[in-house]
Design an enzyme around this catalytic site. Sequence first.
Site, mmCIF file in Angstrom:
data_model
loop_
_atom_site.group_PDB
_atom_site.id
_atom_site.type_symbol
_atom_site.label_atom_id
_atom_site.label_comp_id
_atom_site.label_asym_id
_atom_site.label_seq_id
_atom_site.Cartn_x
_atom_site.Cartn_y
_atom_site.Cartn_z
ATOM 1 N N LYS A 232 0.847 -1.181 0.000
ATOM 2 C CA LYS A 232 0.000 0.000 0.000
ATOM 3 C C LYS A 232 0.891 1.243 0.000
ATOM 4 C CE LYS A 232 -4.165 -1.850 0.241
ATOM 5 N NZ LYS A 232 -5.208 -1.571 -0.766
ATOM 6 N N LYS B 208 -13.696 -7.147 -7.414
ATOM 7 C CA LYS B 208 -14.073 -7.396 -6.031
ATOM 8 C C LYS B 208 -15.584 -7.560 -5.971
ATOM 9 C CE LYS B 208 -10.265 -4.679 -4.034
ATOM 10 N NZ LYS B 208 -9.913 -3.436 -3.302
ATOM 11 N N CYS C 107 -10.270 -8.403 -2.644
ATOM 12 C CA CYS C 107 -11.295 -8.419 -1.608
ATOM 13 C C CYS C 107 -11.122 -7.227 -0.691
ATOM 14 C CB CYS C 107 -11.234 -9.716 -0.789
ATOM 15 S SG CYS C 107 -9.691 -9.913 0.154
#
Length: 327
Positions: free
Chosen positions: A156, A252, A280
């Site tokens: 991230k 997703k 997800c």
Amino acid sequence: MSLQITAIVERWPVDGHFIIARGAKQFVDVLVVAVSDGTHFGIGEGTAVYYLGESAEKCLRQIEGITQELANYPVVVARQLVQSKLLPGAARNALDCALWDLEAKQMDVALWELAGLKVLPAPLQTAFTISLNTPDIMRTDAQKAAADGYGLLKLKLNGADDRERVAAVRSGAPKAQIIVDANESWGDLDIAAEAEALKNIGVAMIEQPLPVDQDAALADISSPLPIFADESCHIANDIARLRHLYQGVNIKLDKAGGLTEALALSKAAHNAGMQIMVGCMLSTSLAIGPAFLVAQSANWVDLDGPALLAEDRPGGFVFANGKLRPA
């Protein structure tokens, strides 16, 4: 035969820290929907897509507002109606998946067979998420993930000092494959230059570098790495626009609104020649079951939601040696 539909919100603590460009989470609230015909019982789970303004409580109210309307329809018809009665999102995902589960049990077949798969689903390599943090902490997190057997790490990032973060992770997990998720935070960066720099550190793919309302700029960018749409891609109809901007899409079920639309989105992306990641939200293994089926034909798999929680549901997916498989 009437359908009884019930829904509740559950809270599950995160294991340690989960931090992305938009903020940190200490827990996740999930919507659990159950559907019964009096004999059989289906269940599904959804996690609110918070950047779209969803919350678990709002999703719960959406389900409560549609239960009576669906009660007197057969499960197949009810699932068809749900596609138009609810917008794509976590509420429709949880209900859609519960209806799929109920239909499979009514027919006494495995869900993967009902979904059209030809062979028993196989274990899959999954990415493990390294939360946004200082380079030193991300290095340590990467070392631990690699020691736990994860060979694919998803970092991230937030558009500031990202190269240092990636370099730190590379030093902590020198053998791991690395993909990065900017979560729309690179609006002020030279995307091609950033991609070139990250490629030189060993990054294999970039996810959603630009805000949704700026991604048209990707048409004029020549990136040395494939760029995948996440926040920009929700449903199958998005592919017509995205195919000229991105090389792949992240599917997703919470964004798509369930297994029904996720399967349609996967088919549309394949037909357009795009690569596919199946991802997800933070979730328990209940939400991963249907996504695991879609992921059988994916290029990249990022279904580590349950592995990021302090605990999972009993009998959930097994995460071992960098792969996930049903218990």
